[in-house]
Scaffold this active site. Structure first.
Site, PDB file in Angstrom:
ATOM      1  N   TYR A  31     -15.031  28.243 -34.030  1.00 26.31           N
ATOM      2  CA  TYR A  31     -16.065  27.008 -33.583  1.00 26.31           C
ATOM      3  C   TYR A  31     -15.416  25.825 -33.508  1.00 26.31           C
ATOM      4  O   TYR A  31     -14.360  25.421 -34.041  1.00 26.31           O
ATOM      5  CB  TYR A  31     -17.187  26.844 -34.240  1.00 26.31           C
ATOM      6  N   ARG A  50      -7.183  23.096 -30.448  1.00 20.84           N
ATOM      7  CA  ARG A  50      -7.484  23.725 -31.762  1.00 20.84           C
ATOM      8  C   ARG A  50      -8.359  24.977 -31.722  1.00 20.84           C
ATOM      9  O   ARG A  50      -8.258  26.115 -32.525  1.00 20.84           O
ATOM     10  CB  ARG A  50      -8.107  22.744 -32.819  1.00 20.84           C
ATOM     11  N   ARG A  98     -21.318  48.215 -35.632  1.00 20.57           N
ATOM     12  CA  ARG A  98     -20.842  47.513 -36.881  1.00 20.57           C
ATOM     13  C   ARG A  98     -19.639  48.449 -37.609  1.00 20.57           C
ATOM     14  O   ARG A  98     -20.215  49.177 -38.267  1.00 20.57           O
ATOM     15  CB  ARG A  98     -21.909  47.353 -37.488  1.00 20.57           C
ATOM     16  N   HIS A 100     -16.119  47.276 -39.617  1.00 23.44           N
ATOM     17  CA  HIS A 100     -15.217  46.130 -40.074  1.00 23.44           C
ATOM     18  C   HIS A 100     -14.005  45.930 -39.202  1.00 23.44           C
ATOM     19  O   HIS A 100     -13.644  45.091 -38.514  1.00 23.44           O
ATOM     20  CB  HIS A 100     -14.609  46.227 -41.354  1.00 23.44           C
ATOM     21  N   LYS A 144     -10.558  27.081 -37.849  1.00 24.05           N
ATOM     22  CA  LYS A 144     -11.839  26.833 -37.982  1.00 24.05           C
ATOM     23  C   LYS A 144     -12.836  27.681 -37.668  1.00 24.05           C
ATOM     24  O   LYS A 144     -13.369  27.944 -36.580  1.00 24.05           O
ATOM     25  CB  LYS A 144     -12.226  25.578 -36.752  1.00 24.05           C
ATOM     26  N   GLU A 176      -9.707  18.908 -49.514  1.00 24.37           N
ATOM     27  CA  GLU A 176     -10.145  18.150 -48.366  1.00 24.37           C
ATOM     28  C   GLU A 176     -11.559  18.472 -48.690  1.00 24.37           C
ATOM     29  O   GLU A 176     -12.038  18.882 -49.977  1.00 24.37           O
ATOM     30  CB  GLU A 176     -10.035  18.938 -47.065  1.00 24.37           C
TER      31      GLU A 176
END
Ligand code: PDD
Length: 286
Positions: A31, A50, A98, A100, A144, A176
């Site tokens: 995101y 990014r 579903r 993995h 991210k 951070e």
């Protein structure tokens, strides 16, 4: 409010997410959050670059060119008559049964929509408080990812302690914040963690370092210990939504007389000038 779902701009209440979307089930996606100033998305190209990097690092292949995506986001901003606020966008790996493991043939799912304007001016003027917390995240913090479980838990901890941010410490080193990058100033020299797998290389961080270069202001990209943090002259954080935010208290220790320090002020001013310059140039080009 109008939202972008894959290649369609539709009304927010018409937008649907499949229950078997891997972003929903596994946090399997990436995101971005982009700030919008006077209708102009700030550093949009950097955010999209990014996003593509994050996607590529987790093996999500995007068929669309970054420039095409930027154009659709600009259209979304226009459709919503946005002036100030933000844009949230996420891309999940796709929809499937579903398991993995995943097939390479899935179609990534894109969602983007406006975030309301939230003023941070008062907090920027007065400074905010932070707490320290252990950094227990995975070792690919440079991606991210939608998977923000640990980040939200420590942000909540800060919030419940009446603080703005949790500063994360891994093996004694300040990495951070839960949703920001951390900087210290000691005897006039700025220091922040180098951009590696332990932090997200913030767009605001990068912009500020560019400003430092242009002005020949001294800085060091070096890991530093929690003790150095607590003995700093000034501390601040950067993020898209907070820009340059002074931190005046960490745990029970206050900094620069519980007020934003002179270097932080200087960086705040330089950053807002960069925002003004970039949004002005973009408007002139349009
Ligand atoms: N967070 N580090 C982390 C872990 C972050 O989540 C963020 C941003 C940053 C700062 O990056 P940038 O300057 O590019 O915003 C650093 C966004 C704003 C969020 O999750 O809402």
């Amino acid at each position: 409010m109008k939202v972008l779902v894959n290649d369609e701009i539709i009304e927010r209440n018409e937008a649907k997410v499949d229950i078997e979307d891997r972003g929903y089930q596994f946090g399997d996606g990436v995101y971005e959050v982009v700030n919008i100033y006077e209708g102009i998305p700030f550093t949009l190209n950097e955010h999209i670059a990014r996003l593509y990097r994050s996607a590529s690092e987790i093996g999500i292949k995007l068929s669309e060119q970054p420039a095409q995506l930027c154009n659709r986001l600009l259209e979304l901003i226009k459709c919503n008559n946005m002036t100030n606020g933000g844009l949230y966008l996420q891309i999940s790996r796709g929809v499937t049964n579903r398991t993995h493991q995943y097939e390479q043939t899935l179609t990534p799912q894109l969602v983007a929509y406006p975030l309301p304007y939230k003023s941070v001016q008062d907090a920027q003027a007065k400074g905010v408080e932070a707490i320290t917390a252990e950094d227990m995240r995975w070792l690919r913090c440079d991606i991210k990812s939608l998977n923000l479980l640990y980040n939200i838990l420590v942000k909540q901890k800060a919030s419940e302690a009446g603080a703005f941010e949790s500063i994360l410490i891994r093996d004694g080193i300040v990495t951070e914040g839960s949703s920001s990058n951390i900087f210290i100033v000691k005897e006039g020299v700025l220091k922040t963690h180098p951009a590696n797998n332990l932090i997200l290389n913030g767009i605001t961080r990068t912009k500020l370092l560019e400003i430092m270069d242009v002005n020949s202001w001294e800085y060091k990209l070096e890991p530093f210990q929690k003790e150095e943090l607590m003995e700093a002259d000034e501390v601040f954080l950067t993020s898209t939504t907070s820009e340059v935010m002074p931190i005046i208290k960490i745990d029970s220790v206050t900094f620069s007389g519980a007020q934003p320090g002179p270097f932080t002020r200087k960086f705040q001013t330089a950053f807002s000038e960069a925002v003004k310059a970039e949004t002005k140039t973009t408007t002139e080009k349009a």
